[in-house]
Design a protein around this motif. Structure first.
Motif, PDB file in Angstrom:
ATOM      1  N   PRO A  46       0.810  -1.231   0.000  1.00  0.00           N
ATOM      2  CA  PRO A  46       0.000   0.000   0.000  1.00  0.00           C
ATOM      3  C   PRO A  46       0.841   1.278   0.000  1.00  0.00           C
ATOM      4  CG  PRO A  46      -0.887  -1.580   1.559  1.00  0.00           C
ATOM      5  CD  PRO A  46       0.449  -2.114   1.120  1.00  0.00           C
ATOM      6  N   LEU A  47       2.143   1.180   0.279  1.00  0.00           N
ATOM      7  CA  LEU A  47       2.994   2.371   0.302  1.00  0.00           C
ATOM      8  C   LEU A  47       3.347   2.849  -1.097  1.00  0.00           C
ATOM      9  CD1 LEU A  47       5.529   1.232   3.081  1.00  0.00           C
ATOM     10  CD2 LEU A  47       3.477   2.648   3.364  1.00  0.00           C
ATOM     11  N   ALA A  48       3.137   1.999  -2.118  1.00  0.00           N
ATOM     12  CA  ALA A  48       3.550   2.326  -3.475  1.00  0.00           C
ATOM     13  C   ALA A  48       2.798   3.529  -4.003  1.00  0.00           C
ATOM     14  CB  ALA A  48       3.341   1.124  -4.387  1.00  0.00           C
ATOM     15  N   GLY A  49       3.521   4.363  -4.737  1.00  0.00           N
ATOM     16  CA  GLY A  49       2.919   5.506  -5.403  1.00  0.00           C
ATOM     17  C   GLY A  49       3.077   5.398  -6.903  1.00  0.00           C
ATOM     18  N   SER A  50       2.705   6.425  -7.595  1.00  0.00           N
ATOM     19  CA  SER A  50       2.720   6.387  -9.060  1.00  0.00           C
ATOM     20  C   SER A  50       4.131   6.250  -9.632  1.00  0.00           C
ATOM     21  CB  SER A  50       2.061   7.651  -9.620  1.00  0.00           C
ATOM     22  OG  SER A  50       2.751   8.812  -9.139  1.00  0.00           O
ATOM     23  N   SER A  51       5.137   6.716  -8.896  1.00  0.00           N
ATOM     24  CA  SER A  51       6.513   6.653  -9.398  1.00  0.00           C
ATOM     25  C   SER A  51       7.339   5.535  -8.768  1.00  0.00           C
ATOM     26  CB  SER A  51       7.210   7.997  -9.169  1.00  0.00           C
ATOM     27  OG  SER A  51       7.290   8.282  -7.781  1.00  0.00           O
ATOM     28  N   THR A  52       6.699   4.728  -7.935  1.00  0.00           N
ATOM     29  CA  THR A  52       7.428   3.639  -7.270  1.00  0.00           C
ATOM     30  C   THR A  52       7.683   2.483  -8.229  1.00  0.00           C
ATOM     31  OG1 THR A  52       6.413   4.170  -5.128  1.00  0.00           O
ATOM     32  CG2 THR A  52       7.405   1.990  -5.357  1.00  0.00           C
ATOM     33  N   LYS A  53       8.917   2.059  -8.311  1.00  0.00           N
ATOM     34  CA  LYS A  53       9.251   0.878  -9.100  1.00  0.00           C
ATOM     35  C   LYS A  53       9.000  -0.353  -8.250  1.00  0.00           C
ATOM     36  CE  LYS A  53      13.005  -1.043 -11.919  1.00  0.00           C
ATOM     37  NZ  LYS A  53      14.384  -0.804 -12.436  1.00  0.00           N
ATOM     38  N   ILE A  54       8.344  -1.347  -8.805  1.00  0.00           N
ATOM     39  CA  ILE A  54       7.958  -2.536  -8.046  1.00  0.00           C
ATOM     40  C   ILE A  54       8.545  -3.768  -8.727  1.00  0.00           C
ATOM     41  CG2 ILE A  54       6.052  -3.952  -7.213  1.00  0.00           C
ATOM     42  CD1 ILE A  54       4.334  -1.412  -7.219  1.00  0.00           C
ATOM     43  N   ILE A  55       9.234  -4.597  -7.945  1.00  0.00           N
ATOM     44  CA  ILE A  55       9.839  -5.825  -8.473  1.00  0.00           C
ATOM     45  C   ILE A  55       9.258  -7.022  -7.729  1.00  0.00           C
ATOM     46  CG2 ILE A  55      11.958  -7.137  -8.823  1.00  0.00           C
ATOM     47  CD1 ILE A  55      13.481  -4.522  -8.969  1.00  0.00           C
ATOM     48  N   ASP A  56       8.655  -7.925  -8.474  1.00  0.00           N
ATOM     49  CA  ASP A  56       8.122  -9.174  -7.933  1.00  0.00           C
ATOM     50  C   ASP A  56       9.257 -10.194  -7.863  1.00  0.00           C
ATOM     51  OD1 ASP A  56       6.818 -11.509  -7.311  1.00  0.00           O
ATOM     52  OD2 ASP A  56       5.394 -11.426  -8.987  1.00  0.00           O
ATOM     53  N   LEU A  57       9.593 -10.639  -6.655  1.00  0.00           N
ATOM     54  CA  LEU A  57      10.700 -11.572  -6.463  1.00  0.00           C
ATOM     55  C   LEU A  57      10.297 -13.029  -6.634  1.00  0.00           C
ATOM     56  CD1 LEU A  57      12.414  -9.808  -3.425  1.00  0.00           C
ATOM     57  CD2 LEU A  57      12.964  -9.609  -5.847  1.00  0.00           C
ATOM     58  N   LYS A  58       9.005 -13.278  -6.825  1.00  0.00           N
ATOM     59  CA  LYS A  58       8.506 -14.606  -7.195  1.00  0.00           C
ATOM     60  C   LYS A  58       8.891 -15.689  -6.195  1.00  0.00           C
ATOM     61  CE  LYS A  58       8.777 -13.171 -12.019  1.00  0.00           C
ATOM     62  NZ  LYS A  58       9.330 -13.432 -13.367  1.00  0.00           N
ATOM     63  N   GLY A  59       8.891 -15.322  -4.924  1.00  0.00           N
ATOM     64  CA  GLY A  59       9.162 -16.298  -3.876  1.00  0.00           C
ATOM     65  C   GLY A  59      10.613 -16.666  -3.695  1.00  0.00           C
ATOM     66  N   ARG A  60      11.524 -15.908  -4.287  1.00  0.00           N
ATOM     67  CA  ARG A  60      12.945 -16.240  -4.245  1.00  0.00           C
ATOM     68  C   ARG A  60      13.584 -15.799  -2.929  1.00  0.00           C
ATOM     69  NH1 ARG A  60      15.043 -16.328  -9.513  1.00  0.00           N
ATOM     70  NH2 ARG A  60      17.090 -16.586  -8.536  1.00  0.00           N
ATOM     71  N   ARG A  61      14.678 -16.491  -2.566  1.00  0.00           N
ATOM     72  CA  ARG A  61      15.469 -16.145  -1.381  1.00  0.00           C
ATOM     73  C   ARG A  61      16.153 -14.805  -1.604  1.00  0.00           C
ATOM     74  NH1 ARG A  61      15.365 -17.121   3.623  1.00  0.00           N
ATOM     75  NH2 ARG A  61      15.313 -19.389   3.310  1.00  0.00           N
ATOM     76  N   VAL A  62      16.173 -13.963  -0.573  1.00  0.00           N
ATOM     77  CA  VAL A  62      16.822 -12.659  -0.628  1.00  0.00           C
ATOM     78  C   VAL A  62      17.761 -12.527   0.569  1.00  0.00           C
ATOM     79  CG1 VAL A  62      16.504 -10.179  -0.926  1.00  0.00           C
ATOM     80  CG2 VAL A  62      14.670 -11.762  -1.599  1.00  0.00           C
ATOM     81  N   LEU A  63      18.983 -12.046   0.318  1.00  0.00           N
ATOM     82  CA  LEU A  63      19.987 -11.893   1.366  1.00  0.00           C
ATOM     83  C   LEU A  63      20.558 -10.486   1.336  1.00  0.00           C
ATOM     84  CD1 LEU A  63      22.041 -15.176   0.671  1.00  0.00           C
ATOM     85  CD2 LEU A  63      20.173 -14.888   2.314  1.00  0.00           C
TER      86      LEU A  63
END
Length: 628
Positions: A46-63
């Motif tokens: 919900p924090l996303a705005g019109s200029s926010t870039k959004i990346i779907d990580l598709k359930g991947r591990r993140v470190l």
């Protein structure tokens, strides 16, 4: 509300944050290069705005992004485009095929250089090429091959290029191997000083300034490909300040750094060390710079009389009697200017003598509050660890034993190698400790090889030198490569975790580090690397996000164009090949595995250890490869 709008949101990820108060998450919000929220998808989206870039990580591990505590990145960057990498190549036949291809496209008077990052023990053939083999492949093109700290091999064309003849004097601390008539054969040995190796390499052609800029960008991208987002540069021989820092300074000034770099200044003049540091402390200020490029103090070489190069093929060098006096003079200059330092020290005997100096100086010039530390410390004793703790220092370890473990075992025995260096003991004693590589000339710059060594205790040649009781669990090893490193650059709380307020450096590995097989850890790469909230490398599922690649490697004959970097990933012939040593181990059909080598019996059978002697430690009481 607009001012709080994130620049970037990463969601649907499996985050391991290393923040003990919030260890896992599925999404993060990033603004102005820092994490502003770390939580669940329904909290962050919900924090996303019109200029926010959004990346779907598709359930991947993140470190968190990996930080190398000891990397010769500045020097490595200046030369990366000229060097053929044998890191991650598991067959000498394949390595020589690469060399032959490179010779064919390298114009005179340029050299073909294989400058470290590998060991002969990683090859299925368990040997280096002969000089005759190099001459056959390259009769007219100079070839220089550096193997660890111990030797360099030059073909005939390279000998002619550097001008070594029958009349060339023998170097101090090294040897030019000669034939019966006194003519150099092409083999140079460190005994134990590697200066003859590095001085010979320095005779080769250098890249023009613009090519060095391109080369450094390609080296940073290679590190980003492997998940590295930060490093502490340890200086290096033949790396003069400020001249050889002009390229990295230009990239910093132009905002093109994709690796956060803290740099230490390494003295270049034997018997002139005090002069170097007196000059530098007048012209440089500790911490000067920014979050991408900043000064980190002195070292790793403080005085030449204290440099105990590790070459486990020869006996431990005894440091000269003037070491303490020369070291004390430099330490007092650094303390007067509030500069921390790092000090190369392989052996406990060197560390103990240096601690004598530090304790003496501490009596009237307290070390308290300075983030000073020893590098390497392979044979450090319990007593020295306790002395470091009492003075408030740290220990930066690197995975040099993953490349030299076999030589250490042959000289000192398997028992001595079980805790070399004693990482787990250092942790248990509460001393600050972190991990790195010491790349590019000794070990590889691949951080996953170092993580695999910490977790499995195995060399790249397949020898298990560290028993499970002395190995680290995966999270502890990861902390050694992330949050632990920040003390060594005096950046605690600023990076190293996925936590609100910290710098937004994250990676998405191509496999789940926490659940993949141990044998796969070293083969990991990054599919997505983000530094300061900006995508600096992307592949596979995220390839469309990759928009920051540098121009093609310069010059056009660069090995980087043909082969890429680690494991020759850019070569069609090498792409996707599994590690040969691991493949051989997996195909073993025996009923029982060896407690030392697992199923990689070829490693033991091809070693010089007496594993077939049932009365020796390596036989009935130790290695069980003889029994399969």
């Amino acid at each position: 509300m607009t001012n709080d709008m994130p620049d970037l949101i990463l969601y649907r990820g499996l985050f391991r944050t290393l923040d003990r108060s919030n260890p896992t998450a599925s999404a993060v919000a990033i603004k102005d290069g820092r994490f502003t929220r770390v939580g669940r998808d329904h909290e962050i989206m919900p924090l996303a705005g019109s200029s926010t870039k959004i990346i779907d990580l598709k359930g991947r591990r993140v470190l968190p992004g990996l930080i190398d505590n000891h990397l010769h990145m500045i020097r490595g960057g200046l030369n990366f485009n000229m060097e053929l990498r044998w890191d991650g190549i598991w067959s000498l036949a394949d390595a020589m095929a690469m060399l032959k291809r490179q010779v064919a496209i390298t114009p005179p008077p340029q050299w073909v250089r294989v400058v470290g990052g590998f060991t002969e023990r990683q090859f299925a053939e368990r040997r280096l090429p002969t000089i005759e083999e190099l001459n056959a492949v390259a009769p007219d093109t100079p070839v220089f091959l550096l193997h660890l700290y111990d030797r360099a091999i030059l073909n005939g064309a390279a000998l002619r290029a550097v001008g070594y003849t029958k009349d060339t004097p023998e170097p101090q601390g090294g040897e030019i191997v000669r034939d019966a008539n006194g003519n150099p054969t092409g083999l140079l040995l460190a005994k134990p000083n590697a200066n003859i190796l590095y001085a010979t390499l320095a005779k080769g052609p250098k890249l023009p300034f613009d090519y060095q800029v391109n080369s450094t960008r390609h080296f940073m991208r290679e590190l980003n490909r492997l998940g590295v987002t930060g490093a502490i540069d340890a200086g290096g021989g033949f790396q003069n300040y400020p001249d050889d820092y002009a390229v990295i300074q230009k990239l910093s000034d132009e905002g093109q750094l994709t690796i956060r770099l803290a740099y230490n200044l390494f003295t270049q003049k034997p018997k002139g060390e005090k002069e170097d540091f007196l000059n530098w402390t007048k012209t440089s200020k500790y911490k000067q710079g920014n979050d991408y490029f900043r000064h980190n103090g002195a070292g790793e070489n403080l005085v030449f009389s204290a440099a105990d190069f590790e070459d486990f093929r020869v006996s431990r060098p005894e440091m000269p009697h003037e070491m303490e006096g020369e070291l004390e003079g430099v330490i007092r200059i650094l303390l007067q200017n509030k500069w921390p330092w790092r000090m190369h020290a392989t052996y406990d005997e060197t560390i103990a003598r240096a601690l004598d100096v530090f304790e003496k100086v501490n009596q009237d010039m307290p070390l308290e509050g300075l983030h000073w530390f020893f590098d390497h410390a392979e044979t450090i004793s319990d007593q020295s660890i306790d002395r470091i703790a009492a003075l408030g220092g740290g220990i930066a370890v690197q995975h040099r034993m993953a490349y030299q473990g076999e030589y250490f075992v042959e000289r000192y025995g398997f028992g001595a190698a079980e805790a070399t260096p004693p990482v787990k003991k250092i942790i248990n004693k509460g001393v600050r400790v972190s991990a790195g590589t010491d790349a590019t000339r000794v070990a590889s710059y691949n951080p996953w090889v170092a993580l695999a060594w910490l977790v499995t205790g195995m060399t790249v040649g397949g020898l298990r030198i560290t028993p499970p009781r002395n190995c680290l669990d995966r999270e502890t090893a990861l902390r050694m490569w992330t949050e632990n490193v920040t003390w060594f650059s005096n950046e605690e709380g600023k990076k190293g975790r996925i936590q609100v307020g910290q710098l937004a450096d994250v990676i998405v590995p191509d496999r789940d580090y926490f659940s993949c097989a141990e044998a796969e850890i070293a083969e990991t790469t990054s599919d997505l690397t983000v530094v300061g909230g900006k995508v600096v490398y992307a592949a596979s599922d995220f390839k469309s996000l990759d928009s920051t690649a540098p121009p093609p490697a310069m010059p056009d004959w660069s090995p980087v164009r043909a082969f890429g970097g680690y494991a020759a990933w850019g070569s069609a012939e090498s792409a996707g090949q599994p590690a040969l040593a691991r493949k051989m181990a997996m195909s073993c059909g025996c009923a029982n595995q060896c407690k030392i080598h697992g199923h990689d019996h070829a490693t033991a059978w091809s070693a010089k250890l007496p594993i077939s002697d049932l009365k020796s430690f390596w036989g009935a009481l130790g290695c069980a490869c003889w029994a399969v």
